[in-house]
Design a protein around this motif. Structure first.
Motif, PDB file in Angstrom:
ATOM      1  N   PRO A 204      97.602  46.863  59.898  1.00 29.75           N
ATOM      2  CA  PRO A 204      96.877  46.651  60.792  1.00 29.75           C
ATOM      3  C   PRO A 204      94.934  46.138  60.133  1.00 29.75           C
ATOM      4  CG  PRO A 204      97.286  49.003  60.446  1.00 29.75           C
ATOM      5  CD  PRO A 204      98.451  48.109  59.833  1.00 29.75           C
ATOM      6  N   GLY A 205      94.122  45.544  60.059  1.00 30.12           N
ATOM      7  CA  GLY A 205      93.324  45.592  59.751  1.00 30.12           C
ATOM      8  C   GLY A 205      92.946  44.656  58.889  1.00 30.12           C
ATOM      9  N   THR A 206      91.063  44.336  58.790  1.00 33.23           N
ATOM     10  CA  THR A 206      91.007  43.519  57.334  1.00 33.23           C
ATOM     11  C   THR A 206      91.427  44.394  56.364  1.00 33.23           C
ATOM     12  OG1 THR A 206      88.584  43.273  58.291  1.00 33.23           O
ATOM     13  CG2 THR A 206      89.634  42.261  55.869  1.00 33.23           C
ATOM     14  N   TRP A 207      91.911  45.287  55.748  1.00 37.59           N
ATOM     15  CA  TRP A 207      92.325  46.131  54.691  1.00 37.59           C
ATOM     16  C   TRP A 207      93.661  45.500  54.338  1.00 37.59           C
ATOM     17  CZ3 TRP A 207      91.476  47.291  49.335  1.00 37.59           C
ATOM     18  CH2 TRP A 207      92.187  48.150  48.730  1.00 37.59           C
ATOM     19  N   GLY A 208      94.796  45.566  55.559  1.00 37.08           N
ATOM     20  CA  GLY A 208      95.869  45.208  55.404  1.00 37.08           C
ATOM     21  C   GLY A 208      96.035  43.158  55.138  1.00 37.08           C
ATOM     22  N   ARG A 209      95.426  42.718  55.898  1.00 33.22           N
ATOM     23  CA  ARG A 209      95.354  41.420  55.422  1.00 33.22           C
ATOM     24  C   ARG A 209      94.875  41.488  53.691  1.00 33.22           C
ATOM     25  NH1 ARG A 209      92.739  41.853  60.383  1.00 33.22           N
ATOM     26  NH2 ARG A 209      93.817  40.182  61.995  1.00 33.22           N
ATOM     27  N   VAL A 210      94.035  42.246  53.023  1.00 32.77           N
ATOM     28  CA  VAL A 210      93.748  41.963  52.085  1.00 32.77           C
ATOM     29  C   VAL A 210      95.412  42.423  51.183  1.00 32.77           C
ATOM     30  CG1 VAL A 210      92.645  42.657  49.826  1.00 32.77           C
ATOM     31  CG2 VAL A 210      91.013  42.134  51.988  1.00 32.77           C
ATOM     32  N   ILE A 211      95.615  43.516  51.777  1.00 42.28           N
ATOM     33  CA  ILE A 211      97.148  43.579  50.903  1.00 42.28           C
ATOM     34  C   ILE A 211      98.190  42.705  50.439  1.00 42.28           C
ATOM     35  CG2 ILE A 211      98.907  45.406  50.799  1.00 42.28           C
ATOM     36  CD1 ILE A 211      96.100  46.829  49.648  1.00 42.28           C
ATOM     37  N   SER A 212      97.994  41.861  51.787  1.00 31.65           N
ATOM     38  CA  SER A 212      98.978  41.440  52.031  1.00 31.65           C
ATOM     39  C   SER A 212      98.597  39.783  51.397  1.00 31.65           C
ATOM     40  CB  SER A 212      99.126  40.946  53.674  1.00 31.65           C
ATOM     41  OG  SER A 212      99.202  41.955  55.072  1.00 31.65           O
ATOM     42  N   ILE A 213      97.202  39.394  51.202  1.00 30.91           N
ATOM     43  CA  ILE A 213      97.452  38.485  50.890  1.00 30.91           C
ATOM     44  C   ILE A 213      97.987  38.652  49.180  1.00 30.91           C
ATOM     45  CG2 ILE A 213      95.182  37.418  49.721  1.00 30.91           C
ATOM     46  CD1 ILE A 213      93.884  36.789  52.256  1.00 30.91           C
ATOM     47  N   VAL A 214      97.098  39.739  48.307  1.00 29.95           N
ATOM     48  CA  VAL A 214      97.366  39.868  47.007  1.00 29.95           C
ATOM     49  C   VAL A 214      99.118  40.592  47.192  1.00 29.95           C
ATOM     50  CG1 VAL A 214      97.627  42.004  45.503  1.00 29.95           C
ATOM     51  CG2 VAL A 214      95.293  41.497  46.564  1.00 29.95           C
ATOM     52  N   THR A 215      99.905  40.937  47.950  1.00 28.93           N
ATOM     53  CA  THR A 215     101.522  41.432  47.685  1.00 28.93           C
ATOM     54  C   THR A 215     101.906  39.465  47.195  1.00 28.93           C
ATOM     55  OG1 THR A 215     101.006  43.034  48.950  1.00 28.93           O
ATOM     56  CG2 THR A 215     103.536  42.185  48.680  1.00 28.93           C
ATOM     57  N   MET A 216     101.697  38.962  48.604  1.00 29.26           N
ATOM     58  CA  MET A 216     102.132  37.481  48.782  1.00 29.26           C
ATOM     59  C   MET A 216     101.867  36.592  47.050  1.00 29.26           C
ATOM     60  SD  MET A 216     101.458  35.371  51.635  1.00 29.26           S
ATOM     61  CE  MET A 216     100.123  36.889  52.224  1.00 29.26           C
ATOM     62  N   LEU A 217      99.962  37.003  46.602  1.00 29.16           N
ATOM     63  CA  LEU A 217      99.771  36.234  45.283  1.00 29.16           C
ATOM     64  C   LEU A 217     100.923  36.445  44.161  1.00 29.16           C
ATOM     65  CD1 LEU A 217      96.128  35.585  45.997  1.00 29.16           C
ATOM     66  CD2 LEU A 217      98.294  33.985  46.213  1.00 29.16           C
ATOM     67  N   THR A 218     100.772  37.793  43.642  1.00 25.71           N
ATOM     68  CA  THR A 218     101.308  38.602  42.792  1.00 25.71           C
ATOM     69  C   THR A 218     103.169  38.595  42.852  1.00 25.71           C
ATOM     70  OG1 THR A 218      99.174  40.464  42.904  1.00 25.71           O
ATOM     71  CG2 THR A 218     101.477  40.451  41.912  1.00 25.71           C
ATOM     72  N   GLY A 219     103.104  38.251  44.150  1.00 30.06           N
ATOM     73  CA  GLY A 219     104.907  38.295  44.086  1.00 30.06           C
ATOM     74  C   GLY A 219     105.221  36.554  44.115  1.00 30.06           C
ATOM     75  N   ILE A 220     104.372  35.648  43.921  1.00 31.09           N
ATOM     76  CA  ILE A 220     104.880  34.409  43.506  1.00 31.09           C
ATOM     77  C   ILE A 220     104.876  34.122  41.974  1.00 31.09           C
ATOM     78  CG2 ILE A 220     104.198  31.465  43.533  1.00 31.09           C
ATOM     79  CD1 ILE A 220     102.846  32.346  46.805  1.00 31.09           C
ATOM     80  N   THR A 221     103.711  35.136  41.548  1.00 32.75           N
ATOM     81  CA  THR A 221     103.926  34.900  40.010  1.00 32.75           C
ATOM     82  C   THR A 221     104.395  35.621  39.571  1.00 32.75           C
ATOM     83  OG1 THR A 221     101.053  34.583  40.462  1.00 32.75           O
ATOM     84  CG2 THR A 221     101.953  35.699  38.081  1.00 32.75           C
ATOM     85  N   LEU A 222     104.833  36.644  39.803  1.00 36.28           N
ATOM     86  CA  LEU A 222     106.230  37.325  39.189  1.00 36.28           C
ATOM     87  C   LEU A 222     107.050  36.583  39.449  1.00 36.28           C
ATOM     88  CD1 LEU A 222     105.038  40.822  40.172  1.00 36.28           C
ATOM     89  CD2 LEU A 222     104.687  39.644  37.929  1.00 36.28           C
ATOM     90  N   PHE A 223     107.922  35.964  40.556  1.00 37.87           N
ATOM     91  CA  PHE A 223     108.535  35.080  41.047  1.00 37.87           C
ATOM     92  C   PHE A 223     109.572  34.047  39.806  1.00 37.87           C
ATOM     93  CE2 PHE A 223     109.884  36.720  45.193  1.00 37.87           C
ATOM     94  CZ  PHE A 223     110.895  37.384  44.353  1.00 37.87           C
ATOM     95  N   VAL A 224     108.254  33.494  39.894  1.00 38.20           N
ATOM     96  CA  VAL A 224     107.499  32.208  38.616  1.00 38.20           C
ATOM     97  C   VAL A 224     108.388  32.645  37.088  1.00 38.20           C
ATOM     98  CG1 VAL A 224     105.854  30.667  37.968  1.00 38.20           C
ATOM     99  CG2 VAL A 224     106.654  30.847  40.294  1.00 38.20           C
TER     100      VAL A 224
END
Length: 270
Positions: A204-224
């Motif tokens: 929930p909330g803006t902070w939750g969206r920020v955490i989701s964005i960081v998780t997605m971007l970092t996850g893609i980088t680590l998978f690559v």
């Protein structure tokens, strides 16, 4: 004038201390079969400890939790003390980030309930273990191949990130909408990291969206990074006698940094 013999220094005790230090130094840094067996035991205990760190949120309410927690604290404290005593340069050992991570982990083990919200950072020990020279000097590395070392490091980084983020989501958003337990936090982290985006659990909330964005971007980088380690042409480990460059192409004849002629042994020469 009489002398109290008990007040005099014990020569045997003074000789014993350097022997203990030398023995510990050999066990932690030596190349003998006994030293390798000792370090393999230490690594095995480390892996059991890391498994406990990952499972801590699920074990916290069990009767045996404190017993296991303080046992791990005792083992880690003994290991830290032995490493410090065996080190040739205590000041440099104390300045290493790995040492500070281990000290932080020890503090969280000593105060498991007060510092529970920071306990998810204990999983960083997996990253420091797999990236340490202690680990690779013990398990051994093939002289001519670095692929599986790179794959292991990349996989450890990915796993560490997954459980650090899971712990952060669990401690920050537990009992909010959708996050009812540790498994929900792990499910959300993996679904977000892989960009699957089922949408059944959201933060929930803006902070939750920020955490989701960081998780997605970092996850893609680590998978690559993991995919690169798996599929790109691997290097051979052979230090250049002139410039010291450690890694070269498999069929390299000259060092690409300084141009000196190399003499890299092939598999038939092993």
């Amino acid at each position: 004038m009489s002398t109290d013999a008990e007040s005099l220094p014990d020569p045997s005790r003074r000789r014993r201390a350097p022997r203990i230090k030398a023995r510990l130094h050999e066990l932690y840094f030596g190349n003998s079969a006994k030293s390798v067996r000792f370090r393999l035991t230490v690594i095995a205990i480390d892996l059991v400890m890391i498994a406990f760190f990952i499972a801590t949120p699920l074990l916290r309410e069990t009767p045996a939790f404190l017993i296991i927690d303080y046992t791990m604290a005792l083992i880690l404290a003994a290991d830290l003390a032995a490493r410090a005593y065996a080190s040739d340069r205590f000041g440099e050992w104390l300045k290493r980030p790995v040492t500070w991570i281990d000290i932080f982990v020890l503090v969280t083990l000593l105060f498991p309930f007060w510092l529970f919200n920071l306990a998810f950072l204990r999983v960083l020990r997996l990253w420091t273990l797999v990236h340490s020279e202690f680990f690779w000097r013990t398990v051994g590395r093939r002289y001519d191949e670095t692929r599986w070392e790179d794959v292991t490091r990349a996989a450890a980084t990915l796993v560490t990130f997954i459980f650090v983020m899971t712990g952060f989501v669990y401690t920050s958003f537990a009992r909010t909408e959708g996050i009812d337990g540790y498994i929900d936090a792990l499910y959300f982290t993996i679904a977000t990291l892989t960009t699957t985006g089922f949408g059944d659990i959201t933060l929930p909330g803006t902070w939750g969206r920020v955490i989701s964005i960081v998780t997605m971007l970092t996850g893609i980088t680590l998978f690559v990074r993991l995919a690169q380690a798996l599929f790109r042409p691997y290097k051979v480990r052979f230090p250049c006698p002139t410039c010291g460059l450690q890694r070269h192409d498999v069929d390299a004849v000259h060092c690409k940094a300084c141009g000196v002629l190399l003499n890299i042994p092939n598999d038939d020469e092993h």
